[in-house]
Motif scaffolding. Structure first.
Motif, PDB file in Angstrom:
ATOM      1  N   THR A   1       6.040   5.273  -9.121  1.00 55.05           N
ATOM      2  CA  THR A   1       5.113   5.323 -10.245  1.00 55.05           C
ATOM      3  C   THR A   1       4.788   6.778 -10.538  1.00 55.05           C
ATOM      4  OG1 THR A   1       3.150   5.243  -8.837  1.00 55.05           O
ATOM      5  CG2 THR A   1       4.082   3.122  -9.535  1.00 55.05           C
ATOM      6  N   LEU A   2       4.139   7.036 -11.673  1.00 51.44           N
ATOM      7  CA  LEU A   2       3.789   8.412 -12.017  1.00 51.44           C
ATOM      8  C   LEU A   2       2.864   9.019 -10.978  1.00 51.44           C
ATOM      9  CD1 LEU A   2       4.215  10.569 -14.237  1.00 51.44           C
ATOM     10  CD2 LEU A   2       2.108   9.730 -15.295  1.00 51.44           C
ATOM     11  N   SER A   3       2.013   8.196 -10.364  1.00 49.35           N
ATOM     12  CA  SER A   3       1.101   8.710  -9.343  1.00 49.35           C
ATOM     13  C   SER A   3       1.746   8.750  -7.960  1.00 49.35           C
ATOM     14  CB  SER A   3      -0.209   7.902  -9.317  1.00 49.35           C
ATOM     15  OG  SER A   3       0.041   6.524  -9.140  1.00 49.35           O
ATOM     16  N   GLY A   4       3.059   8.494  -7.884  1.00 51.86           N
ATOM     17  CA  GLY A   4       3.812   8.814  -6.678  1.00 51.86           C
ATOM     18  C   GLY A   4       4.112   7.692  -5.715  1.00 51.86           C
ATOM     19  N   GLN A   5       3.773   6.451  -6.043  1.00 55.02           N
ATOM     20  CA  GLN A   5       3.980   5.365  -5.095  1.00 55.02           C
ATOM     21  C   GLN A   5       5.338   4.685  -5.270  1.00 55.02           C
ATOM     22  OE1 GLN A   5       0.316   2.967  -5.665  1.00 55.02           O
ATOM     23  NE2 GLN A   5      -0.073   3.395  -3.514  1.00 55.02           N
ATOM     24  N   THR A   6       5.902   4.276  -4.154  1.00 56.05           N
ATOM     25  CA  THR A   6       7.079   3.404  -4.192  1.00 56.05           C
ATOM     26  C   THR A   6       6.639   1.999  -4.587  1.00 56.05           C
ATOM     27  OG1 THR A   6       6.824   2.750  -1.881  1.00 56.05           O
ATOM     28  CG2 THR A   6       8.179   4.717  -2.336  1.00 56.05           C
ATOM     29  N   THR A   7       7.604   1.145  -4.885  1.00 58.09           N
ATOM     30  CA  THR A   7       7.290  -0.247  -5.228  1.00 58.09           C
ATOM     31  C   THR A   7       6.499  -0.919  -4.126  1.00 58.09           C
ATOM     32  OG1 THR A   7       9.320  -0.400  -6.527  1.00 58.09           O
ATOM     33  CG2 THR A   7       8.303  -2.476  -5.854  1.00 58.09           C
ATOM     34  N   GLU A   8       6.947  -0.733  -2.890  1.00 59.98           N
ATOM     35  CA  GLU A   8       6.283  -1.380  -1.759  1.00 59.98           C
ATOM     36  C   GLU A   8       4.845  -0.885  -1.599  1.00 59.98           C
ATOM     37  OE1 GLU A   8      10.731  -1.156  -0.757  1.00 59.98           O
ATOM     38  OE2 GLU A   8       9.218   0.096  -1.743  1.00 59.98           O
ATOM     39  N   ALA A   9       4.653   0.426  -1.742  1.00 63.65           N
ATOM     40  CA  ALA A   9       3.307   0.984  -1.617  1.00 63.65           C
ATOM     41  C   ALA A   9       2.398   0.490  -2.735  1.00 63.65           C
ATOM     42  CB  ALA A   9       3.366   2.509  -1.625  1.00 63.65           C
ATOM     43  N   PHE A  10       2.958   0.392  -3.935  1.00 66.37           N
ATOM     44  CA  PHE A  10       2.178  -0.120  -5.064  1.00 66.37           C
ATOM     45  C   PHE A  10       1.703  -1.539  -4.779  1.00 66.37           C
ATOM     46  CE2 PHE A  10       2.336  -2.694  -9.005  1.00 66.37           C
ATOM     47  CZ  PHE A  10       1.212  -2.183  -9.617  1.00 66.37           C
ATOM     48  N   TYR A  11       2.614  -2.391  -4.314  1.00 66.53           N
ATOM     49  CA  TYR A  11       2.229  -3.776  -4.026  1.00 66.53           C
ATOM     50  C   TYR A  11       1.115  -3.821  -2.973  1.00 66.53           C
ATOM     51  CZ  TYR A  11       2.049  -8.391  -2.042  1.00 66.53           C
ATOM     52  OH  TYR A  11       1.582  -9.592  -1.580  1.00 66.53           O
ATOM     53  N   ILE A  12       1.272  -3.075  -1.898  1.00 72.19           N
ATOM     54  CA  ILE A  12       0.271  -3.094  -0.840  1.00 72.19           C
ATOM     55  C   ILE A  12      -1.088  -2.617  -1.362  1.00 72.19           C
ATOM     56  CG2 ILE A  12      -0.379  -1.981   1.350  1.00 72.19           C
ATOM     57  CD1 ILE A  12       2.686  -2.012   2.001  1.00 72.19           C
ATOM     58  N   SER A  13      -1.078  -1.699  -2.304  1.00 75.12           N
ATOM     59  CA  SER A  13      -2.321  -1.145  -2.850  1.00 75.12           C
ATOM     60  C   SER A  13      -3.105  -2.130  -3.710  1.00 75.12           C
ATOM     61  CB  SER A  13      -2.019   0.104  -3.678  1.00 75.12           C
ATOM     62  OG  SER A  13      -1.512   1.135  -2.883  1.00 75.12           O
ATOM     63  N   VAL A  14      -2.422  -3.128  -4.281  1.00 74.41           N
ATOM     64  CA  VAL A  14      -3.099  -4.064  -5.187  1.00 74.41           C
ATOM     65  C   VAL A  14      -3.153  -5.491  -4.658  1.00 74.41           C
ATOM     66  CG1 VAL A  14      -2.542  -2.679  -7.220  1.00 74.41           C
ATOM     67  CG2 VAL A  14      -0.980  -4.516  -6.516  1.00 74.41           C
ATOM     68  N   ALA A  15      -2.522  -5.750  -3.512  1.00 71.99           N
ATOM     69  CA  ALA A  15      -2.447  -7.118  -2.995  1.00 71.99           C
ATOM     70  C   ALA A  15      -3.818  -7.688  -2.654  1.00 71.99           C
ATOM     71  CB  ALA A  15      -1.540  -7.155  -1.768  1.00 71.99           C
ATOM     72  N   HIS A  16      -4.791  -6.806  -2.356  1.00 72.31           N
ATOM     73  CA  HIS A  16      -6.133  -7.278  -2.011  1.00 72.31           C
ATOM     74  C   HIS A  16      -6.778  -8.091  -3.130  1.00 72.31           C
ATOM     75  CE1 HIS A  16      -6.985  -3.714  -4.439  1.00 72.31           C
ATOM     76  NE2 HIS A  16      -8.156  -4.268  -4.692  1.00 72.31           N
TER      77      HIS A  16
END
Length: 362
Positions: A243-258
């Protein structure tokens, strides 16, 4: 304890449909609007004929304080040209879309500030959802066995909470978490009141922006004592896979899964071919449904999209047969022809199965 559904019958109809098949989101609103070749006068209509809102400022001296150009504010067309927006919704429904997205991608106070129309935010969201709701209800009345659902769209805004817009001052921010939270809550409230079945935070390039949106949505649900299903869709901005803010797909998912979303997916920036590996990665780890609505290929030198419906559908068909998808549609450059081709190619393919939790597998 989880809040109950705001509309239990609609939520059940949605989850039942998702259990049975891959559901189809509509395609690009902006691409279709461009086809109408609307001029400044068309965007303004009568209410905004002088470049400002006559209902909001009836005593304004236009000669002393002239209005602003409004062409390009596609969300405003919900008020000034509902016939155009309604016709676009109808075209996608006729093409086989199960979901219609509201014309509210920029209907936050932050984005509408570019046109000096911040006061319209609630009206834009309520009317955007009502218009989509009316078109979906009309389509569903003709095919009662195929419910149609309204996605209330919350776009990314024109600002980022994680990145400085000033290369000479990396610590500078032109927005804050709280400013974003308040803007998103106002928009979400309007979408709910207008009749959205689902809320979708989409085209996320900055996960902190998305977190503000998700926080605002939960605040609104808490205030109402009930909730709607929520979808989250991020954007891999280029072939770096981040993402533009630097996250991989996996990191993005973990960040919003809550947020316990109905679905997490990816849209925009890339075509289906380029997006495939990231959807694959997401499908392997997501404990919820997975969505994808890519562009019609990559833009050419004229910022146009050349991928045909047949080419895009062939790529999407492979996604589906590989068990990657629960929800699919189109983003920039896609038309009703693209959506019809996609709907046809996924029609008889089983939806993705959720992965077995690691603890259960052990």
């Amino acid at each position: 304890m989880s809040l109950p559904w705001l509309n239990p019958q609609r939520a059940k109809a949605l989850t039942d449909a998702l259990d049975q098949r891959i559901l189809v989101i509509d395609g690009a609103m902006g691409t279709m609007v461009q086809g109408y070749k609307l001029d400044e006068a068309a965007y303004r209509g009568q209410r905004f004929v002088e470049g400002f809102d006559r209902l909001h400022e009836p005593q304004r001296n236009a000669a002393a304080r002239p209005g602003h150009d409004l062409k390009g504010n596609n969300d405003l067309l919900t008020l000034t040209r509902p016939d155009v927006i309604g016709a676009i919704h109808d075209a996608y429904l006729q093409a086989g879309a199960d979901f219609i997205e509201t014309n509210t991608f920029n209907s936050t106070s932050i984005s509408q500030a570019d046109y000096h129309l911040e006061h319209l935010v609630r009206e834009l969201n309520v009317e955007g959802a009502r218009l989509a709701r009316a078109r979906c209800d009309a389509a569903e009345a003709m095919t009662p066995d195929k419910p149609r659902f309204v996605i209330g769209v919350l776009g990314p805004t024109s600002r980022t909470a994680s990145i400085s817009p000033n290369v000479n001052d990396p610590g500078y921010r032109n927005t804050s978490f709280d400013e974003l939270r308040l803007a998103y809550r106002e928009a979400a409230s309007g979408l709910i009141d207008g009749g959205a079945d689902v809320l979708m935070v989409e085209t996320i390039f900055d996960t902190l922006n998305a977190k503000a949106a998700l926080f605002a949505i939960e605040e609104e649900f808490d205030a109402r004592g009930a909730r709607l299903p929520v979808m989250i869709s991020g954007t891999i901005t280029d072939r770096s896979g981040r993402t533009l803010s630097g996250q991989t797909t996996e990191a993005f998912y973990i960040s919003v899964a809550h947020a316990q979303p109905l679905a997490v997916g990816l849209n925009c920036a890339l075509g289906a071919k380029e997006l495939r590996e990231y959807i694959d990665a997401l499908s392997r780890i997501a404990g919820c449904l997975v969505s994808a609505h890519p562009n019609a290929g990559l833009p050419n030198a004229f910022a146009e999209y050349d991928e045909t419906p047949e080419e895009m559908a062939a790529l999407i068909g492979e996604f589906a047969r590989s068990g990657l998808l629960n929800i699919v549609g189109g983003c920039c450059g896609t038309t009703p022809a693209h959506i019809a081709a996609i709907a046809a190619v996924v029609a008889n393919v089983a939806p993705r199965k959720l992965p077995t939790p690691i603890a259960a597998a052990a």
